[in-house]
Every structure is written in C-alpha cells, then in structure tokens.
Design a protein around this motif. Structure first.
Motif, PDB file in Angstrom:
ATOM      1  N   UNK A  87       0.832  -1.206   0.000  1.00 23.67           N
ATOM      2  CA  UNK A  87       0.000   0.000   0.000  1.00 23.67           C
ATOM      3  C   UNK A  87       0.864   1.253   0.000  1.00 23.67           C
ATOM      4  N   UNK A  88       1.936   1.235   0.773  1.00 23.46           N
ATOM      5  CA  UNK A  88       2.857   2.382   0.800  1.00 23.46           C
ATOM      6  C   UNK A  88       3.514   2.561  -0.560  1.00 23.46           C
ATOM      7  N   UNK A 108       3.308   5.718  -3.196  1.00 20.27           N
ATOM      8  CA  UNK A 108       4.516   6.353  -3.754  1.00 20.27           C
ATOM      9  C   UNK A 108       4.488   6.345  -5.281  1.00 20.27           C
ATOM     10  N   UNK A 109       4.044   5.226  -5.846  1.00 22.82           N
ATOM     11  CA  UNK A 109       3.980   5.118  -7.301  1.00 22.82           C
ATOM     12  C   UNK A 109       2.993   6.133  -7.870  1.00 22.82           C
ATOM     13  N   UNK A 110       1.833   6.228  -7.282  1.00 26.46           N
ATOM     14  CA  UNK A 110       0.840   7.192  -7.753  1.00 26.46           C
ATOM     15  C   UNK A 110       1.344   8.624  -7.624  1.00 26.46           C
ATOM     16  N   UNK A 111       1.988   8.939  -6.511  1.00 23.93           N
ATOM     17  CA  UNK A 111       2.539  10.285  -6.315  1.00 23.93           C
ATOM     18  C   UNK A 111       3.599  10.587  -7.364  1.00 23.93           C
ATOM     19  N   UNK A 112       4.460   9.620  -7.634  1.00 15.28           N
ATOM     20  CA  UNK A 112       5.518   9.805  -8.627  1.00 15.28           C
ATOM     21  C   UNK A 112       4.933   9.998 -10.026  1.00 15.28           C
ATOM     22  N   UNK A 113       3.943   9.193 -10.379  1.00 13.03           N
ATOM     23  CA  UNK A 113       3.288   9.339 -11.688  1.00 13.03           C
ATOM     24  C   UNK A 113       2.624  10.708 -11.802  1.00 13.03           C
ATOM     25  N   UNK A 148      -3.991  -3.942  -9.533  1.00 12.37           N
ATOM     26  CA  UNK A 148      -4.963  -2.860  -9.766  1.00 12.37           C
ATOM     27  C   UNK A 148      -5.733  -2.538  -8.492  1.00 12.37           C
ATOM     28  N   UNK A 149      -6.083  -3.561  -7.728  1.00 13.06           N
ATOM     29  CA  UNK A 149      -6.795  -3.342  -6.466  1.00 13.06           C
ATOM     30  C   UNK A 149      -5.940  -2.548  -5.489  1.00 13.06           C
ATOM     31  N   UNK A 150      -4.653  -2.870  -5.411  1.00 19.19           N
ATOM     32  CA  UNK A 150      -3.754  -2.127  -4.520  1.00 19.19           C
ATOM     33  C   UNK A 150      -3.667  -0.660  -4.933  1.00 19.19           C
ATOM     34  N   UNK A 151      -3.572  -0.426  -6.226  1.00 15.14           N
ATOM     35  CA  UNK A 151      -3.468   0.948  -6.739  1.00 15.14           C
ATOM     36  C   UNK A 151      -4.744   1.723  -6.438  1.00 15.14           C
ATOM     37  N   UNK A 152      -5.888   1.108  -6.715  1.00 16.59           N
ATOM     38  CA  UNK A 152      -7.148   1.840  -6.570  1.00 16.59           C
ATOM     39  C   UNK A 152      -7.635   1.956  -5.129  1.00 16.59           C
ATOM     40  N   UNK A 190       4.237  -6.745  -5.130  1.00 13.64           N
ATOM     41  CA  UNK A 190       5.288  -5.988  -4.439  1.00 13.64           C
ATOM     42  C   UNK A 190       6.471  -5.704  -5.391  1.00 13.64           C
ATOM     43  N   UNK A 191       6.908  -6.718  -6.114  1.00  8.43           N
ATOM     44  CA  UNK A 191       8.043  -6.541  -7.042  1.00  8.43           C
ATOM     45  C   UNK A 191       7.671  -5.621  -8.198  1.00  8.43           C
TER      46      UNK A 191
END
Length: 164
Positions: free
Chosen positions: A5-6, A10-15, A34-38, A151-152
């Motif tokens: 989740x963290x 971070x990925x969404x913030x970076x994008x 996709x579930x983790x992202x959303x 995770x990877x």
C-alpha cells in the motif's frame, strides 16, 4: 500487504508529479495490483485501466499477443510479457507507465514452468526504457506468489520512474 500500500501510494505520487498515466495487464495476480493501486484515494488522477488477461484468448484479444508467441514460448514467458507491454503501450493516449505480469501461481506447474515462476515487465509508452524480470518465488502459497508479484512490480515501477 501494508508495504505494498505504501509503495502504491509512492507510485501514484511519482506518476502524478511526472504527469504519467498508469495502465496494467495482469494474469496470475488476477487484479491484485490494480486493487492495490485503486485502494489509494485519488488514484483516478493517474490510473487509466487494468486488464485481467487470465486466458490466452484474452491476451490475444485485448493486448494483441500473437498466437505464435504463446504457442512457441507459453503464456508465462519473457516474450509474452513483452508483447503484453507493447499492447498496453499501443493503447496509450499519453505518456503512460505500463505494467504486465504473467506467472504460475499454482497449485500446479510443470518442469519448465514451475509454481512460483513469474515474469514482470515495466515500460513507459513514449520511451525505449523497458525492463522485464523473471522471478522464481518457489512453490509457496498461491496468495503469497500473487502478493510478492505485486510488491516486485511496484518496486520495479518506482525504479524506472527515478530515471524519467
């Protein structure tokens, strides 16, 4: 799961910072990435779509993975994930980080494709940068293989974005 989740945040913030959209094609993870992202509030500003291409037919239909590639190398292969990424990039309308995952989550595998074998690919649609990595997580629980794959994929995505 909390760590993923963290990483998703971070990925969404970076994008968002880099004005990059996100598209995903998942096979063995069945939508878990996709579930983790959303799960992250505000993800709609970045996340365009995710395909769950579990069958070979869906990989061909939605991502243009060739039948020849699947027949020659298998659905769980470097070559198939490369074509999954290309299929995602071809659909991108703007600069997009694409992620493709295909693997054997179990309970059964084969000698050449054992349980725990996963290929994860990351590519940015408007750039030549592409990374495809083979993992062998071992014959652990199906759920753990899926979680480790997510995770990877998140870590790989963050690493690629560092250079954008």
């Amino acid at each position: 799961m909390l760590n993923s989740q963290k990483l998703s945040r971070k990925l969404l913030e970076s994008c968002l910072d880099k004005k990059i959209k996100l598209s995903i094609a998942e096979s063995c993870t069945g939508g878990l990435l996709s579930a983790n992202i959303t799960k992250v509030a505000g993800s709609s500003a970045v996340f365009s779509y995710g395909f769950i291409c579990y069958s070979n037919e869906s990989k061909r239909k939605f991502l243009n993975v060739s039948e020849k590639t699947i027949n020659s190398f298998g659905a769980v292969s470097y070559e198939t994930v490369k074509q999954m990424l290309t299929g995602l990039c071809n659909q991108a309308k703007s600069k997009t980080l694409t992620i493709a995952i295909s693997g054997v989550a179990g309970p059964s595998g084969s000698e050449s494709k054992p349980v725990g074998l996963v290929f994860i690919g990351i590519k940015i649609s408007s750039q030549k940068t592409e990374v495809i990595t083979e993992y062998n997580f071992g014959n652990i629980e199906r759920n753990k293989i899926q979680q480790k794959s997510v995770h990877e994929a998140l870590k790989m995505s963050l690493n690629i974005l560092k250079n954008v």
